[in-house]
Design an enzyme around this catalytic site. Structure first.
Site, PDB file in Angstrom:
ATOM      1  N   ARG A 128      15.815 -24.333 -11.357  1.00 49.65           N
ATOM      2  CA  ARG A 128      16.366 -24.247 -12.728  1.00 49.65           C
ATOM      3  C   ARG A 128      15.098 -24.241 -13.411  1.00 49.65           C
ATOM      4  O   ARG A 128      14.433 -25.203 -13.937  1.00 49.65           O
ATOM      5  CB  ARG A 128      17.037 -25.566 -12.921  1.00 49.65           C
ATOM      6  CG  ARG A 128      18.176 -25.814 -11.929  1.00 49.65           C
ATOM      7  CD  ARG A 128      19.137 -27.110 -12.303  1.00 49.65           C
ATOM      8  NE  ARG A 128      18.444 -28.221 -12.352  1.00 49.65           N
ATOM      9  CZ  ARG A 128      18.155 -28.768 -11.061  1.00 49.65           C
ATOM     10  NH1 ARG A 128      18.308 -28.356  -9.743  1.00 49.65           N
ATOM     11  NH2 ARG A 128      17.368 -30.256 -10.808  1.00 49.65           N
ATOM     12  N   GLU A 181       0.779  -1.238  -0.068  1.00 48.53           N
ATOM     13  CA  GLU A 181       0.286   0.070  -0.118  1.00 48.53           C
ATOM     14  C   GLU A 181       0.832   1.328   0.051  1.00 48.53           C
ATOM     15  O   GLU A 181       0.545   2.313  -0.726  1.00 48.53           O
ATOM     16  CB  GLU A 181      -0.918   0.070   1.439  1.00 48.53           C
ATOM     17  CG  GLU A 181      -1.825  -1.185   1.346  1.00 48.53           C
ATOM     18  CD  GLU A 181      -1.017  -2.227   2.107  1.00 48.53           C
ATOM     19  OE1 GLU A 181      -1.772  -2.861   3.121  1.00 48.53           O
ATOM     20  OE2 GLU A 181       0.042  -2.364   2.283  1.00 48.53           O
ATOM     21  N   ASP A 209      19.001 -40.333  -4.568  1.00 51.12           N
ATOM     22  CA  ASP A 209      18.943 -38.995  -5.717  1.00 51.12           C
ATOM     23  C   ASP A 209      19.957 -38.374  -5.817  1.00 51.12           C
ATOM     24  O   ASP A 209      20.100 -37.933  -6.952  1.00 51.12           O
ATOM     25  CB  ASP A 209      17.574 -38.540  -5.805  1.00 51.12           C
ATOM     26  CG  ASP A 209      16.327 -39.363  -5.787  1.00 51.12           C
ATOM     27  OD1 ASP A 209      16.306 -40.587  -5.906  1.00 51.12           O
ATOM     28  OD2 ASP A 209      15.205 -38.873  -5.479  1.00 51.12           O
ATOM     29  N   CYS A 222      -1.654  -2.767   7.739  1.00 51.00           N
ATOM     30  CA  CYS A 222      -1.133  -2.621   9.194  1.00 51.00           C
ATOM     31  C   CYS A 222      -1.376  -1.641   9.935  1.00 51.00           C
ATOM     32  O   CYS A 222      -1.487  -0.503   9.434  1.00 51.00           O
ATOM     33  CB  CYS A 222       0.178  -3.447   9.112  1.00 51.00           C
ATOM     34  SG  CYS A 222       1.396  -2.014   8.559  1.00 51.00           S
ATOM     35  N   GLY A 282      10.685 -38.538   0.922  1.00 49.87           N
ATOM     36  CA  GLY A 282      10.138 -39.863   0.567  1.00 49.87           C
ATOM     37  C   GLY A 282       9.137 -40.363   1.619  1.00 49.87           C
ATOM     38  O   GLY A 282       8.464 -39.539   2.388  1.00 49.87           O
TER      39      GLY A 282
END
Length: 393
Positions: A220, A65, A213, A88, A312
């Site tokens: 990217r 704002e 992995d 705010c 995982g």
């Protein structure tokens, strides 16, 4: 609920919808760049024309704002200010936006949604109305709340907004029994994940994913580099190698290595002595497992408002068991493995015995992403039924 001054409904004011759309466009452009502040967009409209716009700057900079009003200058007087979130009204790293708004001379303020920060909630609107401004609340409210939802979670629950992402086969597997997972999802899906990383404060994986992995977890994007999130590695027992790609890969964002209080400090120093951008977080835990509650608290204290989980089955299961997952994003690939590693793993004593005990989800959506089907769902709010959640890998 939409409320208004003067008795007219916000939903019936097509100009308000149009200009709030523009404010939302500004807000979306700032996602991932403002934490721990929320991404907010604002536009100043005078005589039916947008004279200026603004989006929240990085923490410590101008709020949306204030930026829009500064750009508008004298043209702000008598104009309408549209903002996606309640302005705010307290002193933080910057002064109250409400004071700047009143001083600017705008005649009307249209607010997308009310702030849930106790320092602001309702008070900013009240301050503007007490100063004689016409204030309307609730224009495109649901969409404004959606953008602010991570910030609201951080404020109300003192933890990051957690999005669990996984690429799974039609039979729910994320890897073969031997751990091979490249590639379950298609190229379009993987590109979308990089766009997500660009908009999240941090990305989290466990030690098992690092070992299987060897990811870099950077952003990217085709045609541009993107912004790297902070990389959070859960490795309570320091079982990963200090030479792993996630530690050595150059990035402006640091890698946070999360271990437990009983780790070998000599080995810990090996990770930090590599000369890469690695920091250590030592948290409560036992038997090499990090306490999930302590992890969420530590991340929130460091200004992590949004967290993308790319772990995982063990990591996914621990976070779901603790009840800290807000959203699930599953890429369903048109493949079958017939066995292998599931995307979520729970100990047998935590698996529901009856379908009625299943965790409900809401606002389920589906879209085609290349050859995959992306399913998104919000988890229904409920108290976590598991008193302890720990994750080791």
């Amino acid at each position: 609920m939409t409320s208004s001054v003067g008795g007219s409904s916000a939903a019936q004011r097509s100009p308000d919808l149009f200009y709030m759309e523009e404010a939302l466009r500004e807000a979306r452009a700032s996602i991932g760049r403002t934490s721990p502040n929320p991404p907010v967009g604002a536009v100043v409209v005078r005589e039916g024309e947008i004279v200026s716009s603004g989006r929240t700057c990085p923490a410590g900079g101008f709020h949306a704002e204030v930026l829009a009003l500064k750009e508008a200058g004298a043209a702000a007087r008598g104009s309408v200010l549209y903002t996606t979130l309640e302005p705010c009204c307290h002193h933080g790293k910057t002064g109250p936006c409400t004071e700047v708004i009143v001083a600017s001379g705008v005649s009307r303020v249209v607010v997308g949604c009310q702030d849930r920060n106790p320092l602001v909630s309702g008070r900013g609107i009240e301050a503007l109305r007490e100063a004689g401004l016409d204030v309307e609340i609730g224009v495109l409210e649901e969409r404004c709340v959606e953008i602010a939802r991570p910030f609201f979670t951080w404020i109300e629950q003192r933890r990051p907004y957690v999005v669990l992402k996984a690429a799974v086969t039609l039979d729910g597997r994320i890897a073969t029994p031997g751990g091979d997972s490249k590639w379950i999802s298609g190229e379009r899906s993987r590109e979308l994940v990089h766009r997500w990383r660009d908009r999240f404060d941090a990305v989290l994986v466990g030690a098992g994913t690092v070992k299987a992995d060897d990811p870099s977890l950077t952003t990217r994007l085709v045609g541009k580099g993107g912004r790297d999130p902070i990389r959070v590695i859960l490795d309570g027992g320091l079982s990963t190698e200090p030479e792993s790609g996630v530690y050595r890969h150059t990035s402006d964002a640091p890698t946070w290595l999360v271990s437990t209080e009983d780790v070998d400090t000599v080995r810990l120093k090996k990770y930090l002595a590599q000369g890469f951008n690695v920091e250590s977080l030592v948290l409560p835990g036992e038997d090499g497992s990090v306490d999930v509650g302590a992890l969420m608290e530590a991340l929130a204290a460091r200004g992590i408002v949004s967290l993308l989980v790319e772990g995982g089955g063990v990591v996914n299961g621990a976070l779901l068991a603790k009840g800290v997952v807000d959203e699930i994003r599953l890429f369903m690939a048109p493949k079958l493995l017939g066995g292998g590693r599931p995307w979520m793993m729970l100990s047998s004593d935590l698996v529901p015995r009856h379908v009625s005990q299943a965790t409900p989800v809401q606002k389920v959506s589906m879209e085609q992403v290349g050859e995959d089907l992306l399913i998104r769902a919000l988890l229904s709010r409920r108290d976590a039924s598991i008193p302890e959640g720990r994750v080791s890998r």
